[in-house]
Structure formats: C-alpha cells, structure tokens
Design an enzyme around this catalytic site. Structure first.
Site, PDB file in Angstrom:
ATOM      1  N   ASP A 164     -17.384  -8.336   6.183  1.00  0.00           N
ATOM      2  CA  ASP A 164     -16.306  -7.933   5.289  1.00  0.00           C
ATOM      3  C   ASP A 164     -15.101  -8.848   5.532  1.00  0.00           C
ATOM      4  O   ASP A 164     -14.673  -9.022   6.670  1.00  0.00           O
ATOM      5  CB  ASP A 164     -15.946  -6.467   5.616  1.00  0.00           C
ATOM      6  CG  ASP A 164     -15.056  -5.823   4.581  1.00  0.00           C
ATOM      7  OD1 ASP A 164     -15.014  -6.297   3.438  1.00  0.00           O
ATOM      8  OD2 ASP A 164     -14.407  -4.813   4.935  1.00  0.00           O
ATOM      9  N   HIS A 165     -14.569  -9.441   4.481  1.00  0.00           N
ATOM     10  CA  HIS A 165     -13.372 -10.286   4.571  1.00  0.00           C
ATOM     11  C   HIS A 165     -13.470 -11.436   5.580  1.00  0.00           C
ATOM     12  O   HIS A 165     -12.571 -11.603   6.417  1.00  0.00           O
ATOM     13  CB  HIS A 165     -12.120  -9.456   4.888  1.00  0.00           C
ATOM     14  CG  HIS A 165     -11.691  -8.599   3.741  1.00  0.00           C
ATOM     15  ND1 HIS A 165     -11.082  -9.111   2.617  1.00  0.00           N
ATOM     16  CD2 HIS A 165     -11.812  -7.262   3.537  1.00  0.00           C
ATOM     17  CE1 HIS A 165     -10.841  -8.113   1.775  1.00  0.00           C
ATOM     18  NE2 HIS A 165     -11.280  -6.996   2.296  1.00  0.00           N
ATOM     19  N   ASP A 175     -13.345 -14.439   1.803  1.00  0.00           N
ATOM     20  CA  ASP A 175     -12.159 -14.005   1.062  1.00  0.00           C
ATOM     21  C   ASP A 175     -11.089 -15.087   1.154  1.00  0.00           C
ATOM     22  O   ASP A 175     -10.334 -15.152   2.110  1.00  0.00           O
ATOM     23  CB  ASP A 175     -11.630 -12.685   1.618  1.00  0.00           C
ATOM     24  CG  ASP A 175     -10.343 -12.253   0.923  1.00  0.00           C
ATOM     25  OD1 ASP A 175      -9.924 -12.927  -0.034  1.00  0.00           O
ATOM     26  OD2 ASP A 175      -9.758 -11.233   1.349  1.00  0.00           O
ATOM     27  N   HIS A 204      -6.265  -1.281  -0.066  1.00  0.00           N
ATOM     28  CA  HIS A 204      -6.783  -0.993   1.279  1.00  0.00           C
ATOM     29  C   HIS A 204      -5.949   0.084   1.990  1.00  0.00           C
ATOM     30  O   HIS A 204      -4.759   0.204   1.750  1.00  0.00           O
ATOM     31  CB  HIS A 204      -6.774  -2.268   2.131  1.00  0.00           C
ATOM     32  CG  HIS A 204      -7.794  -3.276   1.697  1.00  0.00           C
ATOM     33  ND1 HIS A 204      -7.477  -4.576   1.389  1.00  0.00           N
ATOM     34  CD2 HIS A 204      -9.137  -3.181   1.512  1.00  0.00           C
ATOM     35  CE1 HIS A 204      -8.570  -5.235   1.050  1.00  0.00           C
ATOM     36  NE2 HIS A 204      -9.596  -4.415   1.105  1.00  0.00           N
ATOM     37  N   HIS A 215     -13.208  -3.272  -3.611  1.00  0.00           N
ATOM     38  CA  HIS A 215     -12.712  -3.004  -2.254  1.00  0.00           C
ATOM     39  C   HIS A 215     -11.742  -1.828  -2.291  1.00  0.00           C
ATOM     40  O   HIS A 215     -11.360  -1.360  -3.360  1.00  0.00           O
ATOM     41  CB  HIS A 215     -11.984  -4.249  -1.721  1.00  0.00           C
ATOM     42  CG  HIS A 215     -12.925  -5.292  -1.220  1.00  0.00           C
ATOM     43  ND1 HIS A 215     -12.928  -5.719   0.083  1.00  0.00           N
ATOM     44  CD2 HIS A 215     -13.903  -5.981  -1.857  1.00  0.00           C
ATOM     45  CE1 HIS A 215     -13.872  -6.636   0.229  1.00  0.00           C
ATOM     46  NE2 HIS A 215     -14.479  -6.821  -0.932  1.00  0.00           N
ATOM     47  N   GLY A 216     -11.312  -1.392  -1.102  1.00  0.00           N
ATOM     48  CA  GLY A 216     -10.239  -0.394  -1.018  1.00  0.00           C
ATOM     49  C   GLY A 216     -10.512   0.854  -1.829  1.00  0.00           C
ATOM     50  O   GLY A 216      -9.626   1.366  -2.503  1.00  0.00           O
ATOM     51  N   SER A 240     -11.686   4.002  -0.852  1.00  0.00           N
ATOM     52  CA  SER A 240     -11.717   5.342  -0.263  1.00  0.00           C
ATOM     53  C   SER A 240     -10.941   6.273  -1.178  1.00  0.00           C
ATOM     54  O   SER A 240      -9.995   5.852  -1.852  1.00  0.00           O
ATOM     55  CB  SER A 240     -11.085   5.326   1.136  1.00  0.00           C
ATOM     56  OG  SER A 240     -12.010   4.791   2.072  1.00  0.00           O
ATOM     57  N   ASN A 243     -16.642  -0.312  -1.604  1.00  0.00           N
ATOM     58  CA  ASN A 243     -16.315  -0.342  -0.180  1.00  0.00           C
ATOM     59  C   ASN A 243     -15.545   0.899   0.265  1.00  0.00           C
ATOM     60  O   ASN A 243     -14.542   1.259  -0.345  1.00  0.00           O
ATOM     61  CB  ASN A 243     -15.441  -1.568   0.133  1.00  0.00           C
ATOM     62  CG  ASN A 243     -16.198  -2.871   0.049  1.00  0.00           C
ATOM     63  OD1 ASN A 243     -17.346  -2.905  -0.370  1.00  0.00           O
ATOM     64  ND2 ASN A 243     -15.545  -3.943   0.457  1.00  0.00           N
ATOM     65  N   SER A 295     -11.595   3.786   5.016  1.00  0.00           N
ATOM     66  CA  SER A 295     -10.589   4.775   5.440  1.00  0.00           C
ATOM     67  C   SER A 295     -11.147   6.199   5.474  1.00  0.00           C
ATOM     68  O   SER A 295     -10.768   6.986   6.350  1.00  0.00           O
ATOM     69  CB  SER A 295      -9.374   4.730   4.514  1.00  0.00           C
ATOM     70  OG  SER A 295      -8.702   3.498   4.642  1.00  0.00           O
TER      71      SER A 295
HETATM   72 ZN   LIG Z   1     -11.553  -5.148   1.464  1.00  0.00          ZN
END
Ligand SMILES: [Zn+2]
Length: 322
Positions: A83-84, A105, A181, A224-225, A227, A267, A270
């Site tokens: 990831d990243h 990334d 995120h 992404h981000g 949650s 993704n 959190s």
């Molecule tokens: Zn991410």
C-alpha cells in the site's frame, strides 16, 4: 491455493458488480480476523502492507503471517499488496520479497513524473509476474507516512486517465473522488449534523467516477480511504476513556454504490483500528485486573472478524465469489 495477483479477482469483480476488500495488516490478530471472515464467507481478499506496517512488524514476519493465512484458508484467493509504495526501491523490495501486487503512489509528483516512475515500477513488476496499482489525484487525510492537509487534496482529472494508463501500463488506478485517509475524514465545517448530532460528510463525486469509467471501459478502479468509521466503535472508544470526538467516515451505502460500478478494490484500515481499540478499551475498563494479552486481544480479533464479515456482505458484495 497459493498467493494470487489481483488480475482474475478484478476481472470477476468488474463483471460481477462487486468489489474486493483490501484490508491493512500489521500483526497476527489482524491477519487472522480478516482471513477467517473471508474464508467463512468464501470471499476473495487483499491483504495490504504499508511502509509503516513494514517498519513496525518487519517484512518477513508479515509475509510469513500472510502465507500462514493462505495455508489455513485454501479455498479463497488471497493477494498480498504493498500500500502506498513511494519509491522504485520499496516496490522492488516487495516484488522481490513475495508480494503479488504493489502500489506506486507518485500522485504528489507532476503528471509527467508520475508517469515515468509508475512506468518504471510496472516494467519491473510485470517482468516478475506482479501487478501494479497507480494513483491520479490526491486524497486528504493521514495514512501512516502519507499526509495531505485538508484543502490540498485534488480530485482526479478524468481527462488525464486514458493517457496515464496508456503510457504507464498500470493494472489498476486509484482515483480521488472525495474519500479520505484516517478516522477524521472531514472537518465539522465540511459536514452537516444529523438529528443525533453525528457528522454527515459531503457525498462522493460520482460524476468524476463515472467520467473515469467512461474513458477506461473495463479497467479496475480503486478507492482509498474508504473506512466508514462505524459510530458504534467511536462510541465504545469514547465511553471507555478514549477521546475521538467527531470521528467520521464514508457512508457504507455510497461505497456499495461504487462497488457496483467499476470500483474493484476498496481500501479499509481505520475501521480495523477502531474495532480493535474500542474493544480493548472496553475490555480493560471491565476487567481492570486482567493482564494476559490473549484475554484482550481475543475480543479485538473477533471484532475485526465481525467487522470484515459485515463489509464483505453488505458493502463489498464479495461473499460467495471466491
Ligand atoms: Zn491509501
């Protein structure tokens, strides 16, 4: 089954109108919670490791934990993803070290530099049977070492996606449509409040997503981000000595909608942290005399498993798709 790449997973997810969950792993309990849920629900799953996770747990430990999960869950496809990744060297190290997928990334660089670095990683990865996720646009928020201040994020420009995918040869593309995120995805002034005083975030930019899909037919998109920051966990943290006022995430129904479109990978990090922390805080509060880590890590692991099962069934739609 051994570790797989995401190629087949994404093709089936794209055609089937669902997404595969990509969950961040940092220790044994997290790996077990995620893969037990996926195994029981016959769902494909992506276990992803950030630069921070590698620094915390060590590359070899994480790879071996994931290999153990593959042995314990032979009926489901499992991918191991970086990831990243922020440099060619980090991506190469993971490709050489057993990962089946990496993210480069370079979204904070110029369009040209992003293309050049992504292409370099793609060439090495493909020569070694590994797939590559790239990113265009930037998300706000904090994820390990990736920090973008609110106001410095930028939505993906759909007019750039075809040239980017064409020139880099990447296998999937993370785009920015308003996810973020961390557990504080939006500031209170970006949101409204519902009758219970809980923050309601601004809706995702589905217009940007649909424009990207139109320009990249059949191509897997990544969010992404994503949650949702379940308020039951935030409440649990706050009721047992924690302080997380106004933690807020992405509403699950919007993620479900994205999963039905070209979004093939969602993704989630959190929510794992919150599930564990809420339950450990509660356990300590209720059992102040206990000191065996197995006692408080057991409900934390169970909470991760229950949370992931909920995502698979009601957000991703990937149950029964192994
Ligand atoms: Zn991410």
């Amino acid at each position: 089954m051994s570790l797989v790449t995401t190629t087949e997973m994404f093709k089936k997810a794209y055609d089937g109108g669902y997404a595969v969950g990509a969950f961040n792993v940092n220790n044994m309990e997290i790996v077990q919670g995620i893969t037990e849920a996926a195994g029981e629900l016959k769902s494909p799953v992506i276990l992803q490791v950030s630069k921070g996770a590698r620094a915390y747990a060590n590359h070899t430990y994480l790879v071996k934990l994931v290999e153990a999960a593959v042995i314990e869950n032979p009926e489901i496809p499992i991918a191991l993803h970086l990831d990243h990744g922020d440099t060619f060297e980090l991506c190469k190290s993971c490709i050489d070290g057993g990962f089946t997928s990496v993210m480069i990334d370079a979204s904070s660089k110029s369009f040209e530099d992003n293309i050049a670095l992504t292409k370099q990683v793609v060439e090495y990865a493909h020569a070694n049977g590994v797939v590559v996720e790239a990113e265009l646009g930037t998300l706000a928020g904090i994820e390990d070492e990736v920090v973008v201040e609110a106001g410095h994020e930028s939505y993906t420009r759909p007019e750039e996606v075809e040239e980017f995918v064409d020139k880099t040869g990447c296998d999937s593309l993370a785009i920015a449509i308003g996810t973020s995120h961390g557990a504080y995805k939006f500031t209170p002034d970006q949101c409204t409040r519902n009758a219970d005083g809980i923050l309601v975030p601004p809706p995702l930019r589905f217009d940007v997503l649909e424009e990207c899909i139109k320009r990249l037919p059949g191509f897997p998109i990544v969010l992404h981000g994503s949650s949702s920051v379940p308020q039951e966990f935030v409440k649990m943290v706050n009721e047992h000595g924690g302080q997380m006022p106004d933690a807020v995430g992405i509403p699950e129904e919007q993620l479900r909608q994205a999963a039905k479109l070209a979004v093939c990978k969602i993704n989630i990090d959190s929510d794992i942290r919150l599930a564990m922390t809420g339950n450990i805080r509660k356990y300590f509060d209720e059992h102040p005399d206990h000191f065996d880590p197995r006692q408080y890590l057991k409900p934390a692991r169970q909470a991760v498993k229950d949370m992931v099962a909920h995502k698979i069934k009601y957000v991703l739609g990937s149950d029964g798709k192994a």
